[in-house]
Scaffold this motif. Structure first.
Motif, PDB file in Angstrom:
ATOM      1  N   ILE A 156       0.834  -1.209   0.000  1.00 40.47           N
ATOM      2  CA  ILE A 156       0.000   0.000   0.000  1.00 40.47           C
ATOM      3  C   ILE A 156       0.867   1.256   0.000  1.00 40.47           C
ATOM      4  O   ILE A 156       0.645   2.186  -0.776  1.00 40.47           O
ATOM      5  N   LEU A 157       1.868   1.271   0.858  1.00 41.10           N
ATOM      6  CA  LEU A 157       2.706   2.467   0.979  1.00 41.10           C
ATOM      7  C   LEU A 157       3.598   2.669  -0.239  1.00 41.10           C
ATOM      8  O   LEU A 157       4.061   3.781  -0.497  1.00 41.10           O
ATOM      9  N   SER A 158       3.851   1.607  -0.997  1.00 40.10           N
ATOM     10  CA  SER A 158       4.702   1.713  -2.184  1.00 40.10           C
ATOM     11  C   SER A 158       3.909   2.027  -3.444  1.00 40.10           C
ATOM     12  O   SER A 158       4.504   2.278  -4.496  1.00 40.10           O
ATOM     13  N   SER A 159       2.590   1.996  -3.361  1.00 42.25           N
ATOM     14  CA  SER A 159       1.762   2.197  -4.552  1.00 42.25           C
ATOM     15  C   SER A 159       1.699   3.669  -4.945  1.00 42.25           C
ATOM     16  O   SER A 159       2.020   4.555  -4.155  1.00 42.25           O
ATOM     17  N   GLY A 160       1.284   3.921  -6.174  1.00 45.02           N
ATOM     18  CA  GLY A 160       1.098   5.296  -6.643  1.00 45.02           C
ATOM     19  C   GLY A 160       2.401   6.068  -6.786  1.00 45.02           C
ATOM     20  O   GLY A 160       2.435   7.284  -6.596  1.00 45.02           O
ATOM     21  N   ASN A 161       3.489   5.364  -7.116  1.00 42.26           N
ATOM     22  CA  ASN A 161       4.793   6.021  -7.288  1.00 42.26           C
ATOM     23  C   ASN A 161       5.182   6.836  -6.051  1.00 42.26           C
ATOM     24  O   ASN A 161       5.682   7.964  -6.146  1.00 42.26           O
ATOM     25  N   ASN A 162       4.907   6.278  -4.896  1.00 41.24           N
ATOM     26  CA  ASN A 162       5.221   6.969  -3.647  1.00 41.24           C
ATOM     27  C   ASN A 162       6.718   6.866  -3.389  1.00 41.24           C
ATOM     28  O   ASN A 162       7.219   5.851  -2.913  1.00 41.24           O
TER      29      ASN A 162
END
Length: 250
Positions: free
Chosen positions: A28-34
């Protein structure tokens, strides 16, 4: 001297659950080009067999309900239940994170509380579901759930089927832990171990729910963040980590 652009410096986030339990949070924390977070796994706890593990299979059919209050308790229960032929049982689960492994093997809980804490479960459990309860638990769990249920007239048999032990850290992990910006906690046990090793000066603490929030504040952490919705699983917990990270770097 030129000003440092803090937006280019990654926020170090420590994930402290046991090995194998941080994958969903990482995804979740790695999604969306974070790219503003540096996610570092530093498990605080590990699990071992509890002193009452042999009693689980024999007690399983002697009670109206079986209360499961963590994914680890669910895993231990599933192993024992499977070993004796998967008899019919009525399961009460503390929340969706605990229900997921149960449902995966066909054990559909008959009840989940409005908030994923043992205290809320004990307060809300309908008496119509049965009066005798088997509670397979961690050796370190407090007696709050049992005490509330007993005060309501339930008969509770608690057995300690697993125990929480401190995870081993390398010197490198300890050094990294002392540089963390945000530490995430899912249990009071993890808070205790982190605090004993690192102290309570980590800039920000993001906990999964109110039980851990109380434990973190009790040992002196100042900036403790808890999802406003209570203990509702990984998604709101991860969202709050992102919110806190933005505050740190703006």
């Amino acid at each position: 001297m030129a000003a440092i652009d803090m937006s280019d410096i990654k926020v170090k986030v420590a994930l402290t659950r046991e090995d194998g339990s941080n994958d969903k949070m990482i995804n979740i924390l790695s999604s969306g080009n974070n790219d503003r977070l540096q996610l570092i796994e530093i498990p605080c706890i590990a699990f071992d067999i509890g002193p009452d593990i042999d009693k689980l299979s024999t007690q399983m059919g002697l009670n109206d309900l079986i209360i499961i209050t963590s994914p680890q308790a669910a895993g231990v229960f599933i192993d024992s239940w499977s070993s004796i032929g998967k008899p019919p049982v009525k399961i009460v689960s503390v929340g969706k994170g605990t229900s997921k492994p149960l449902e995966a093997v066909g054990l559909i809980p008959v009840f989940e509380p409005s908030d994923a804490t043992g205290e809320t479960l004990a307060e809300e459990l309908p008496e119509s579901l049965g009066k005798t309860i088997l509670y397979p638990s961690s050796s370190l769990a407090d007696n709050k759930l049992t005490d509330i249920l007993t005060s309501r007239g339930f008969q509770v048999t608690r057995i300690n089927t697993y125990c929480t032990v401190p995870a081993t850290w390398s010197e490198e992990q300890l050094a990294i832990a002392k540089t963390i910006d945000i530490v995430t906690f899912a249990s009071p046990s993890a808070i205790k171990i982190w605090t004993e090793r690192v102290g309570n000066q980590t800039p920000a603490v993001v906990v999964i729910g109110p039980t851990s929030k109380t434990a973190a504040e009790k040992v002196g952490y100042v900036n403790v963040y808890c999802p406003a919705s209570g203990s509702k699983g990984i998604e709101p917990w991860a969202a709050l980590v992102n919110e806190v990270a933005l505050k740190i770097r703006t």
